[in-house]
Design a protein around this motif. Structure first.
Motif, mmCIF file in Angstrom:
data_model
loop_
_atom_site.group_PDB
_atom_site.id
_atom_site.type_symbol
_atom_site.label_atom_id
_atom_site.label_comp_id
_atom_site.label_asym_id
_atom_site.label_seq_id
_atom_site.Cartn_x
_atom_site.Cartn_y
_atom_site.Cartn_z
ATOM 1 N N GLY B 180 22.403 47.137 39.652
ATOM 2 C CA GLY B 180 22.651 46.601 40.993
ATOM 3 C C GLY B 180 24.020 45.952 41.150
ATOM 4 N N LEU B 181 24.638 45.610 40.011
ATOM 5 C CA LEU B 181 25.944 44.942 40.080
ATOM 6 C C LEU B 181 27.062 45.862 40.586
ATOM 7 C CD1 LEU B 181 25.953 42.843 36.790
ATOM 8 C CD2 LEU B 181 25.791 41.976 39.116
ATOM 9 N N ARG B 182 26.730 47.118 40.821
ATOM 10 C CA ARG B 182 27.771 48.039 41.307
ATOM 11 C C ARG B 182 28.326 47.605 42.664
ATOM 12 N NH1 ARG B 182 25.567 52.513 44.495
ATOM 13 N NH2 ARG B 182 23.365 52.082 44.815
ATOM 14 N N PHE B 183 27.636 46.664 43.330
ATOM 15 C CA PHE B 183 28.197 46.169 44.595
ATOM 16 C C PHE B 183 29.532 45.451 44.343
ATOM 17 C CE2 PHE B 183 25.980 42.284 43.316
ATOM 18 C CZ PHE B 183 26.878 41.301 43.691
ATOM 19 N N LEU B 184 29.759 45.033 43.092
ATOM 20 C CA LEU B 184 31.018 44.350 42.760
ATOM 21 C C LEU B 184 32.223 45.294 42.903
ATOM 22 C CD1 LEU B 184 29.882 42.377 39.575
ATOM 23 C CD2 LEU B 184 30.360 41.399 41.819
ATOM 24 N N ASP B 185 31.955 46.600 42.884
ATOM 25 C CA ASP B 185 33.038 47.586 43.026
ATOM 26 C C ASP B 185 33.707 47.492 44.395
ATOM 27 O OD1 ASP B 185 32.260 48.484 40.603
ATOM 28 O OD2 ASP B 185 31.314 50.340 41.299
ATOM 29 N N MET B 186 32.905 47.090 45.387
ATOM 30 C CA MET B 186 33.466 47.193 46.738
ATOM 31 C C MET B 186 33.362 45.908 47.578
ATOM 32 S SD MET B 186 30.729 47.374 48.866
ATOM 33 C CE MET B 186 28.997 47.361 48.687
ATOM 34 N N VAL B 187 32.783 44.826 47.008
ATOM 35 C CA VAL B 187 32.626 43.618 47.812
ATOM 36 C C VAL B 187 33.997 42.967 48.099
ATOM 37 C CG1 VAL B 187 32.142 42.023 45.876
ATOM 38 C CG2 VAL B 187 31.208 41.532 48.128
ATOM 39 N N THR B 188 34.241 42.720 49.355
ATOM 40 C CA THR B 188 35.546 42.143 49.719
ATOM 41 C C THR B 188 35.423 40.659 50.068
ATOM 42 O OG1 THR B 188 35.167 42.923 51.966
ATOM 43 C CG2 THR B 188 36.570 44.291 50.566
ATOM 44 N N TYR B 189 34.207 40.235 50.434
ATOM 45 C CA TYR B 189 34.006 38.826 50.766
ATOM 46 C C TYR B 189 33.850 38.013 49.475
ATOM 47 C CZ TYR B 189 33.227 40.224 55.596
ATOM 48 O OH TYR B 189 33.393 40.722 56.853
ATOM 49 N N PRO B 190 34.172 36.708 49.528
ATOM 50 C CA PRO B 190 34.029 35.916 48.301
ATOM 51 C C PRO B 190 32.570 35.754 47.858
ATOM 52 C CG PRO B 190 35.069 34.637 50.070
ATOM 53 C CD PRO B 190 34.694 35.938 50.646
ATOM 54 N N PRO B 217 35.910 46.121 32.828
ATOM 55 C CA PRO B 217 37.367 46.227 33.006
ATOM 56 C C PRO B 217 37.767 46.441 34.475
ATOM 57 C CG PRO B 217 36.672 47.514 31.125
ATOM 58 C CD PRO B 217 35.428 47.057 31.804
ATOM 59 N N LYS B 218 36.959 47.223 35.183
ATOM 60 C CA LYS B 218 37.242 47.500 36.601
ATOM 61 C C LYS B 218 37.102 46.213 37.421
ATOM 62 C CE LYS B 218 34.057 50.035 38.214
ATOM 63 N NZ LYS B 218 33.148 51.156 38.291
ATOM 64 N N TRP B 219 36.031 45.458 37.177
ATOM 65 C CA TRP B 219 35.805 44.219 37.926
ATOM 66 C C TRP B 219 36.843 43.158 37.566
ATOM 67 C CZ3 TRP B 219 29.978 44.446 36.284
ATOM 68 C CH2 TRP B 219 29.359 45.479 36.993
ATOM 69 N N LEU B 220 37.300 43.204 36.305
ATOM 70 C CA LEU B 220 38.292 42.203 35.877
ATOM 71 C C LEU B 220 39.660 42.432 36.519
ATOM 72 C CD1 LEU B 220 37.367 41.847 32.095
ATOM 73 C CD2 LEU B 220 37.120 40.102 33.841
ATOM 74 N N SER B 221 39.849 43.621 37.085
ATOM 75 C CA SER B 221 41.130 43.857 37.772
ATOM 76 C C SER B 221 40.910 43.992 39.284
ATOM 77 C CB SER B 221 41.807 45.093 37.193
ATOM 78 O OG SER B 221 40.925 46.180 37.290
ATOM 79 N N SER B 222 39.799 43.435 39.760
ATOM 80 C CA SER B 222 39.470 43.525 41.193
ATOM 81 C C SER B 222 40.489 42.767 42.049
ATOM 82 C CB SER B 222 38.069 42.935 41.410
ATOM 83 O OG SER B 222 37.798 42.771 42.764
ATOM 84 N N SER B 223 40.597 43.168 43.296
ATOM 85 C CA SER B 223 41.503 42.444 44.203
ATOM 86 C C SER B 223 40.796 41.203 44.761
ATOM 87 C CB SER B 223 41.938 43.357 45.339
ATOM 88 O OG SER B 223 40.792 43.873 45.983
ATOM 89 N N ASN B 224 39.489 41.114 44.528
ATOM 90 C CA ASN B 224 38.714 39.947 44.962
ATOM 91 C C ASN B 224 38.601 38.976 43.775
ATOM 92 O OD1 ASN B 224 36.666 38.157 45.655
ATOM 93 N ND2 ASN B 224 35.387 39.696 46.645
ATOM 94 N N ASP B 225 39.267 37.820 43.892
ATOM 95 C CA ASP B 225 39.310 36.869 42.776
ATOM 96 C C ASP B 225 37.923 36.395 42.336
ATOM 97 O OD1 ASP B 225 41.989 37.099 42.666
ATOM 98 O OD2 ASP B 225 42.462 35.134 43.547
ATOM 99 N N THR B 226 37.000 36.264 43.313
ATOM 100 C CA THR B 226 35.667 35.790 42.933
ATOM 101 C C THR B 226 34.908 36.848 42.123
ATOM 102 O OG1 THR B 226 34.749 36.470 45.073
ATOM 103 C CG2 THR B 226 35.426 34.168 44.855
ATOM 104 N N ILE B 229 36.206 36.298 38.635
ATOM 105 C CA ILE B 229 35.583 35.110 38.030
ATOM 106 C C ILE B 229 34.146 35.431 37.598
ATOM 107 C CG2 ILE B 229 34.761 32.750 38.528
ATOM 108 C CD1 ILE B 229 37.310 32.389 40.231
ATOM 109 N N PHE B 230 33.420 36.117 38.462
ATOM 110 C CA PHE B 230 32.040 36.454 38.120
ATOM 111 C C PHE B 230 31.988 37.419 36.921
ATOM 112 C CE2 PHE B 230 28.024 38.889 38.988
ATOM 113 C CZ PHE B 230 27.175 37.866 38.620
ATOM 114 N N ALA B 231 32.903 38.378 36.916
ATOM 115 C CA ALA B 231 32.956 39.327 35.787
ATOM 116 C C ALA B 231 33.272 38.578 34.491
ATOM 117 C CB ALA B 231 34.016 40.389 36.062
ATOM 118 N N LEU B 232 34.144 37.574 34.587
ATOM 119 C CA LEU B 232 34.472 36.769 33.397
ATOM 120 C C LEU B 232 33.228 36.016 32.905
ATOM 121 C CD1 LEU B 232 37.959 35.416 34.535
ATOM 122 C CD2 LEU B 232 37.539 36.819 32.510
ATOM 123 N N LYS B 233 32.457 35.510 33.865
ATOM 124 C CA LYS B 233 31.230 34.802 33.490
ATOM 125 C C LYS B 233 30.232 35.759 32.821
ATOM 126 C CE LYS B 233 31.513 31.156 36.939
ATOM 127 N NZ LYS B 233 31.025 30.653 38.216
#
Lengths: 120, 363
Positions: B180-190, B217-226, B229-233
């Motif tokens: 379900g975390l695949r939403f991180l690929d495209m979420v633009t809101y924080p 790796p993809k989430w760690l280079s996201s344009s959405n900073d949050t 941060i979540f990927a780092l967590k």
């Protein structure tokens, strides 16, 4: 064998109580901590199943009351995920067992049976 | 003035005044009574549904027959269910109970929810224009594990309304775990801090089967900073050692919070080069992050960092001195002795730092 259930969710309380009645126990229902303490004052059951978070008096207060009256009455504490510290406190107060929500009703029935057998 | 007063106390005007006042009072009393009546009616209606529910819903929940669910729902309950308030109440009660149970009982609740036609109601809510109704619909559908509605829930994971988006994100993770975390690929809101906690909590009951390493790796280079941060967590929580270098790259991010989380994550996935990377990065960091680097070094510093730390004992900030001293004392066999020596200096707070760290270590 008598079991007192203190649970504030009506449907949940009824489900547990019907399950235990099906297993052959006599069940006393209590909607909150205050009612549970009143009923415990009148009669001490063989086992108490109490939720930790209850209105008016918490599950820990009920546990404390039961253990101050009799050490033979067993107490099972129902806790939610993330209440590990409260469960620790409950064991320190003399809780005999705990079960974390969500739980399987059959598992609860087995634990009840085991505890009552142990305390016989 | 006197003329106006005489006009007011004139019996004709006084009578009109009294009439207006009493009409006002009468209207207020009617409003109060009708509100109370409505509340009371609603209360008794809820009690009626409650008692109906308790009797046979409990029987249905406890049904352990192998031949599928045959709930024998009384026609009277279907009649009650025609009222929207009854439907809402029944859904709420079923969800509350479902949250507390697993096994056959939980499956029976889902079957009952479908049998009563409540799923239709939840699906309909997804099209509602009011965001809070839409959020509730999503909550109901994922609580009842309605997998066929997953695409529609997923569609709301980047909704403009915060609560709709939050419920949808929680929903997809609740229903499909890490997938379900695949939403991180495209979420633009924080993704708020609270939402991140809730997502991590949802994932606790899911099984991680190597999907994270592929997506991180993809989430760690996201344009959405949050998202970063979540990927780092996630990398820290599930100790994803393979993304160590991608986490180091986050040090180039302009957002201080991202870099702070990267420092915290690196401690959890540290390898032999991590301490050196952190010390090299230290001079480029802001004060709060420098403190985080020193906190991290307590756990991973090696002898290679000794001179760097000794140098920091001369820093102008006393907190830096204290934290550097703590790393020295904890990481090196003779670190505390070195601090004691430094404590003999007639200047600076070194004596206090030495005593403080000594007491922390219980020596």
């Amino acid at each position: 064998m008598t079991i007192l259930i203190a649970e504030d969710e009506p449907l949940m309380r009824k489900t547990i109580s019907m399950k235990l009645e099906k297993e052959g126990y006599t069940v006393i229902d209590c909607v909150d901590g205050k009612e549970a303490l009143q009923k415990l004052e009148e009669e001490l059951p063989d086992l108490v199943i109490t939720d930790i978070m209850l209105p008016y008096a918490s599950g820990l207060e009920i546990l404390r009351f039961v253990k101050s009256k009799s050490s033979s009455a067993a107490v099972i504490v129902l806790s939610a995920l993330g209440q590990e510290k409260t469960v620790e406190d409950a064991f320190e107060l003399g809780a005999d067992d705990y079960i974390t929500k969500p739980f399987n009703l059959n598992e609860l029935a087995v634990r009840v049976k085991r505890l009552l057998k142990k305390n016989q | 003035m006197l003329k106006a007063f005489t006009k007011i106390i004139n019996p004709d005007y006084l009578l009109i005044g009294i009439e207006i006042l009493s009409t006002g009072f009468f209207i207020i009393i009617i409003i109060i009574y009708s509100t109370l009546y409505l509340k009371k009616t609603r209360f008794f209606f809820r009690q009626r549904i409650q008692s109906e529910l308790e009797v046979w819903v409990t029987k249905a929940i406890l049904d352990e027959s192998e031949d599928g669910n045959n709930f024998n729902i009384p026609a009277s309950f279907y009649r009650i269910l025609k009222r929207p308030i009854a439907k809402e109440f029944t859904v709420d009660e079923l969800i509350k109970t479902k949250k507390n149970l697993t096994g056959t009982a939980a499956k029976n609740i889902i079957a009952l929810y479908e049998e009563l036609g409540l799923k239709k109601l939840s699906v309909k809510k997804l099209d509602n224009r009011k965001w809070y109704i839409r959020a509730k619909g999503i909550h109901e559908l994922y609580s009842m594990q309605q997998m066929d509605t997953l695409p529609r829930i997923y569609h709301n994971t980047n909704n403009q309304y915060e609560f709709v988006r939050m419920e949808a994100q929680i929903g997809v993770v609740n229903m499909t775990g890490f997938e379900g975390l695949r939403f991180l690929d495209m979420v633009t809101y924080p993704i708020t801090e609270w939402q991140q906690i809730k997502l991590l909590d949802q994932l606790r009951s899911a099984e991680e089967n190597g999907q994270l390493a592929t997506h991180l790796p993809k989430w760690l280079s996201s344009s959405n900073d949050t998202v970063i941060i979540f990927a780092l967590k996630l990398a820290a929580e599930y100790q994803q050692f393979s993304v160590h270098d991608a986490v180091v790259k986050c040090f180039t991010n302009r957002n201080t919070s991202v870099r702070m989380q990267a420092i915290k994550t690196l401690v959890r996935i540290a390898n032999e080069s991590t301490a050196q990377i952190l010390t090299e990065h230290y001079p480029n960091e802001k004060f709060a992050n420098q403190l985080a680097v020193l906190d991290a070094l307590v756990k991973i510093a090696t002898l290679d960092q000794a001179w760097f730390l000794i140098g920091l004992l001369d820093d102008k900030s006393d907190i830096i001195k204290l934290k550097a001293g703590r790393v020295l004392a904890h990481s090196f066999p003779r670190g505390l002795e070195a601090l004691e020596e430094r404590g003999k200096a007639p200047y600076g707070p070194y004596q206090d730092i030495y005593l403080h760290i000594k007491s922390e270590m219980g020596k």
